[in-house]
Design a protein around this motif. Structure first.
Motif, mmCIF file in Angstrom:
data_model
loop_
_atom_site.group_PDB
_atom_site.id
_atom_site.type_symbol
_atom_site.label_atom_id
_atom_site.label_comp_id
_atom_site.label_asym_id
_atom_site.label_seq_id
_atom_site.Cartn_x
_atom_site.Cartn_y
_atom_site.Cartn_z
ATOM 1 N N LEU A 174 47.318 28.045 38.351
ATOM 2 C CA LEU A 174 45.876 27.872 37.365
ATOM 3 C C LEU A 174 45.995 28.621 36.385
ATOM 4 C CD1 LEU A 174 44.079 25.644 37.070
ATOM 5 C CD2 LEU A 174 42.544 26.657 39.055
ATOM 6 N N PHE A 175 46.243 30.164 36.510
ATOM 7 C CA PHE A 175 45.593 31.145 35.549
ATOM 8 C C PHE A 175 46.826 30.730 34.246
ATOM 9 C CE2 PHE A 175 43.636 34.911 37.833
ATOM 10 C CZ PHE A 175 42.560 34.302 37.723
ATOM 11 N N GLY A 176 47.998 30.245 34.596
ATOM 12 C CA GLY A 176 49.067 30.122 33.487
ATOM 13 C C GLY A 176 48.529 28.896 32.745
ATOM 14 N N SER B 285 42.421 37.408 43.197
ATOM 15 C CA SER B 285 41.648 38.020 44.236
ATOM 16 C C SER B 285 41.081 37.268 45.082
ATOM 17 C CB SER B 285 40.957 39.313 43.764
ATOM 18 O OG SER B 285 41.609 39.945 42.792
ATOM 19 N N GLY B 286 41.662 35.946 45.497
ATOM 20 C CA GLY B 286 41.113 34.931 46.339
ATOM 21 C C GLY B 286 40.061 34.125 45.788
ATOM 22 N N SER B 287 39.783 34.314 44.476
ATOM 23 C CA SER B 287 38.790 33.446 43.955
ATOM 24 C C SER B 287 39.273 33.016 42.531
ATOM 25 C CB SER B 287 37.400 34.145 43.919
ATOM 26 O OG SER B 287 37.521 35.489 43.350
ATOM 27 N N SER C 109 45.632 27.297 48.078
ATOM 28 C CA SER C 109 44.336 27.649 48.345
ATOM 29 C C SER C 109 43.534 26.720 49.047
ATOM 30 C CB SER C 109 43.820 27.879 46.776
ATOM 31 O OG SER C 109 43.524 26.602 46.229
ATOM 32 N N ALA C 110 42.320 27.212 49.356
ATOM 33 C CA ALA C 110 41.251 26.158 50.000
ATOM 34 C C ALA C 110 40.367 25.395 49.001
ATOM 35 C CB ALA C 110 40.358 27.167 50.952
ATOM 36 N N GLY C 111 40.821 25.672 47.677
ATOM 37 C CA GLY C 111 40.116 24.820 46.656
ATOM 38 C C GLY C 111 38.362 25.033 46.760
ATOM 39 N N SER D 136 61.640 25.029 37.224
ATOM 40 C CA SER D 136 62.881 25.374 38.125
ATOM 41 C C SER D 136 63.691 26.570 37.516
ATOM 42 C CB SER D 136 63.733 24.187 38.455
ATOM 43 O OG SER D 136 62.945 23.154 38.893
ATOM 44 N N THR D 137 62.843 27.428 36.858
ATOM 45 C CA THR D 137 63.629 28.674 35.935
ATOM 46 C C THR D 137 62.836 29.667 36.343
ATOM 47 O OG1 THR D 137 64.045 26.786 34.387
ATOM 48 C CG2 THR D 137 64.264 29.311 33.727
ATOM 49 N N LYS D 138 63.668 30.775 37.391
ATOM 50 C CA LYS D 138 62.934 31.880 37.485
ATOM 51 C C LYS D 138 63.258 32.806 36.519
ATOM 52 C CE LYS D 138 63.219 34.825 41.696
ATOM 53 N NZ LYS D 138 63.686 34.877 42.806
ATOM 54 N N ALA E 129 51.732 35.426 33.887
ATOM 55 C CA ALA E 129 50.835 34.995 34.767
ATOM 56 C C ALA E 129 51.315 34.430 36.266
ATOM 57 C CB ALA E 129 50.132 33.764 34.219
ATOM 58 N N THR E 130 52.019 35.413 36.565
ATOM 59 C CA THR E 130 52.892 35.175 37.808
ATOM 60 C C THR E 130 52.046 35.610 39.281
ATOM 61 O OG1 THR E 130 53.868 37.204 37.432
ATOM 62 C CG2 THR E 130 55.173 34.946 36.971
ATOM 63 N N GLY E 131 50.584 35.674 38.996
ATOM 64 C CA GLY E 131 49.958 36.033 40.215
ATOM 65 C C GLY E 131 50.522 37.184 41.392
HETATM 66 C C1 LIG Z 1 45.138 31.045 51.305
HETATM 67 C C2 LIG Z 1 44.343 30.994 49.902
HETATM 68 C C3 LIG Z 1 43.130 30.487 49.780
HETATM 69 C C4 LIG Z 1 42.636 30.647 48.551
HETATM 70 N N1 LIG Z 1 41.389 30.128 48.457
HETATM 71 C C5 LIG Z 1 40.543 30.024 47.200
HETATM 72 C C6 LIG Z 1 39.546 29.179 47.058
HETATM 73 O O1 LIG Z 1 38.813 28.735 47.941
HETATM 74 N N2 LIG Z 1 39.029 29.532 45.903
HETATM 75 C C7 LIG Z 1 39.508 30.024 44.775
HETATM 76 O O2 LIG Z 1 38.950 30.186 43.870
HETATM 77 N N3 LIG Z 1 40.583 30.754 45.104
HETATM 78 C C8 LIG Z 1 41.436 30.626 46.148
HETATM 79 N N4 LIG Z 1 42.534 31.354 46.466
HETATM 80 C C9 LIG Z 1 43.199 32.178 45.158
HETATM 81 C C10 LIG Z 1 43.621 31.092 44.171
HETATM 82 O O3 LIG Z 1 44.711 30.383 45.012
HETATM 83 C C11 LIG Z 1 44.236 31.878 43.332
HETATM 84 O O4 LIG Z 1 43.682 32.968 42.466
HETATM 85 C C12 LIG Z 1 44.606 30.913 41.845
HETATM 86 O O5 LIG Z 1 45.456 29.764 42.327
HETATM 87 C C13 LIG Z 1 45.138 31.431 40.599
HETATM 88 O O6 LIG Z 1 46.664 31.511 40.777
HETATM 89 P P1 LIG Z 1 47.501 31.983 39.707
HETATM 90 O O7 LIG Z 1 47.904 31.059 38.697
HETATM 91 O O8 LIG Z 1 47.253 33.353 39.387
HETATM 92 O O9 LIG Z 1 48.926 32.202 40.644
HETATM 93 P P2 LIG Z 1 49.924 31.260 41.169
HETATM 94 O O10 LIG Z 1 49.255 29.817 41.519
HETATM 95 O O11 LIG Z 1 50.559 31.915 42.530
HETATM 96 O O12 LIG Z 1 50.865 31.035 40.196
HETATM 97 C C14 LIG Z 1 51.703 32.126 39.747
HETATM 98 C C15 LIG Z 1 52.982 31.122 39.498
HETATM 99 O O13 LIG Z 1 54.248 32.210 38.959
HETATM 100 C C16 LIG Z 1 55.498 31.582 39.320
HETATM 101 N N5 LIG Z 1 56.376 32.921 39.334
HETATM 102 C C17 LIG Z 1 56.144 33.561 39.956
HETATM 103 N N6 LIG Z 1 57.019 34.717 39.640
HETATM 104 C C18 LIG Z 1 58.274 34.066 38.871
HETATM 105 C C19 LIG Z 1 59.046 34.381 38.158
HETATM 106 N N7 LIG Z 1 59.704 35.492 38.187
HETATM 107 N N8 LIG Z 1 59.467 33.404 37.478
HETATM 108 C C20 LIG Z 1 59.084 32.210 37.134
HETATM 109 N N9 LIG Z 1 57.807 31.726 37.722
HETATM 110 C C21 LIG Z 1 57.450 32.820 38.623
HETATM 111 C C22 LIG Z 1 54.912 31.135 40.801
HETATM 112 O O14 LIG Z 1 56.159 29.914 41.063
HETATM 113 C C23 LIG Z 1 53.723 30.438 40.712
HETATM 114 O O15 LIG Z 1 53.543 29.167 40.083
HETATM 115 C C24 LIG Z 1 43.156 31.118 47.608
HETATM 116 C C25 LIG Z 1 44.532 31.875 47.771
HETATM 117 C C26 LIG Z 1 45.084 31.784 48.953
HETATM 118 C C27 LIG Z 1 46.612 32.268 49.055
#
Ligand SMILES: Cc1cc2nc3c(=O)[nH]c(=O)nc-3n(C[C@H](O)[C@H](O)[C@H](O)COP(=O)(O)OP(=O)(O)OC[C@H]3O[C@@H](n4cnc5c(N)ncnc54)[C@H](O)[C@@H]3O)c2cc1C
Length: 447
Positions: free
Chosen positions: A15-17, A396-398, A50-52, A187-189, A235-237
């Motif tokens: 979602l961040f990316g 950070s969980g939010s 996530s719990a959304g 599908s590209t790491k 934005a790889t979380g």
């Molecule tokens: C159990 C749980 C419950 C949660 N509940 C909530 C909630 O209720 N409310 C809330 O606001 N937030 C919640 N969160 C937090 C929320 O899910 C995240 O903060 C939010 O989704 C943002 O994620 P992101 O985009 O940073 O990371 P991600 O969604 O993890 O995205 C990172 C992406 O990077 C990709 N990636 C990683 N490394 C590579 C690489 N080397 N090459 C290519 N791609 C790569 C991954 O495949 C992934 O798709 C929860 C999280 C968890 C784990």
């Protein structure tokens, strides 16, 4: 080995990316942008686990701004643009004993001063509205052993609720980004950020050497292909450090495993059906007075999702960047340990909610919070001394509830703007989420 060139590449389609890519393309349509992810689709990382849930019940001004403007934007997407996000204000109910309530009084005043729609419920009212809840453990020996707190008060957050994280990621941000001409590559790491001299190469072995100005000029895929761009967003979380640490960049983010436990049973129907809190006539999202244990109601199929619990003694999950190509990366493991529910959360919850007694666990899963170790807030920064690199991580969980604001702040940083304009015209100083001039005030309402 193939080479492709872009203005901007966003690594990570969570979602961040996706929010970042959408705001970049929306504001700078001329840019050729690529979003790349190792998964087969957008939102398949921790966004999917996530719990959304979303809330605005925060004591810190930064959290308030990030979460309330994001929620308002999501409401606009659903109500005005007509994209179904399954967004519902089912409300949040923070349960607390007298001592916790006293400690939180300043935070409550802060929320009221900021016109947050909250209500304070007293014990009698809580008992009347949720008859299934046990509020007093004074004569309960088991409860004393567990150190359970009574429930004397509750803070009800009216503008808080739930949405479908997949829908906001794919049906809105990804779909709109693609409509605007944005490209995706799944599908590209990515295994490496390739550091180059900022100026022309001089042919010195090991370039760029110490004195040379540096930039990220390309990224390398697992297959050895190179993708080139002027600017890369990481934005790889939870996986952020795997790409950043080899460059000497520390995102101040550590992966923390978090599990959700689902119980589905017809016995829960009566408890989930509650006319006192929201239009949906469902019981609210609960936060219990112990270790941030929380419970999401899912009324349509008689289930609840349980999360939280004490994190003391729980290790951060360490991954070694040198193992990035390994198939068994611990951060890809989404299994949960049912014993965490059976011997920990269940013992506490079944005292507060006897309706749960002896109900078996239906399923469970895990994900990883990208936990900012300074103040548990998102991090959006350009590291000193390296051009062409912006990091956007630390949900950070939010992160769901802050994602739109974070995407807008990342876009403003790309254009070197001092302020980002959040939804509704709210101005936010971009450096507040950075590292060197970070300005995030203290948060008391942590789950
Ligand atoms: C159990 C749980 C419950 C949660 N509940 C909530 C909630 O209720 N409310 C809330 O606001 N937030 C919640 N969160 C937090 C929320 O899910 C995240 O903060 C939010 O989704 C943002 O994620 P992101 O985009 O940073 O990371 P991600 O969604 O993890 O995205 C990172 C992406 O990077 C990709 N990636 C990683 N490394 C590579 C690489 N080397 N090459 C290519 N791609 C790569 C991954 O495949 C992934 O798709 C929860 C999280 C968890 C784990």
């Amino acid at each position: 080995m193939s080479e492709k060139e872009y203005d901007v590449i966003v690594i990570g389609a969570g979602l961040f990316g996706m929010a970042t890519a959408y705001h970049l393309k929306e504001k700078n349509n001329e840019l050729k942008i690529l979003v790349v992810d190792k998964a087969a689709m957008a939102g398949a990382g921790n966004t999917a686990q996530s719990a959304g849930m979303y809330r605005d019940t925060f004591s810190s001004e930064v959290n308030l701004l990030l979460s309330s403007t994001t929620r308002n934007f999501f409401r606009y997407v659903q109500n005005t643009l007509g994209v179904d996000l399954s967004l519902k204000d089912i409300t949040y109910l923070w349960l607390m004993d007298r001592e916790q309530f006293e400690q939180n009084k300043t935070a409550v005043e802060m929320m009221l001063n900021n016109n947050l729609r909250i209500e304070i419920l007293e014990k009698d009212d809580i008992e009347r509205k949720i008859p299934e809840l046990v509020t007093n453990f004074n004569d309960n020996e088991d409860a004393k052993l567990l150190g359970l707190r009574n429930i004397d008060y509750a803070i009800l957050g009216l503008d808080c609720g739930e949405l479908d994280a997949d829908k906001i990621t794919r049906d809105f941000y990804e779909a709109e980004y693609i409509k605007l001409g944005g490209e995706v590559l799944y599908s590209t790491k990515i295994t490496k950020l390739v550091l180059e001299p900022e100026e022309e190469k001089l042919g010195i072995p090991g370039e760029p050497v110490g004195w040379q100005k540096k930039k990220v000029g390309a990224i390398e895929t697992e297959k050895g292909d190179l993708l080139k761009a002027e600017t890369f967003f990481v934005a790889t979380g939870a996986w952020a450090n795997e790409l950043l640490l080899p460059l000497g960049v520390d995102s101040r983010t550590m992966p923390l495993k978090k599990s959700l436990f689902r119980i589905q049973h017809t016995r829960l129907a009566g408890f989930l059906d509650n006319e006192h809190f929201n239009e949906d006539k469902t019981t609210p999202f609960f936060i219990f007075p112990m270790f941030g244990i929380h419970m999401r109601p899912v009324k349509y199929n008689n289930s609840i999702w349980i999360g939280g619990g004490n994190v003391i003694g729980k290790p951060y999950v360490m991954t070694d960047p040198r193992d990035i190509t390994k198939k068994d990366n611990p951060l890809d493991n989404t299994e949960a340990d049912p014993r965490k529910y059976e011997y920990d959360l269940y013992l506490i919850l079944s005292e507060y909610l006897p309706v749960l007694k002896d109900l078996p666990l239906t399923s469970c899963w895990s994900g990883y919070y990208a936990m900012n170790t300074m103040d548990k807030n998102p991090v959006v920064f350009k590291p000193n001394g390296i051009k062409g690199l912006i990091t956007v991580t630390s949900g950070s969980g939010s992160g769901i509830m802050k994602a739109d604001a974070v995407g807008r702040i990342a876009e403003a940083l790309y254009r070197d703007q001092e302020y980002a304009e959040l939804f509704g015209g709210v101005k936010f100083k971009v450096s507040r989420l950075g590292i060197t001039e970070r300005d995030v005030d203290k948060e008391y309402f942590i789950i």
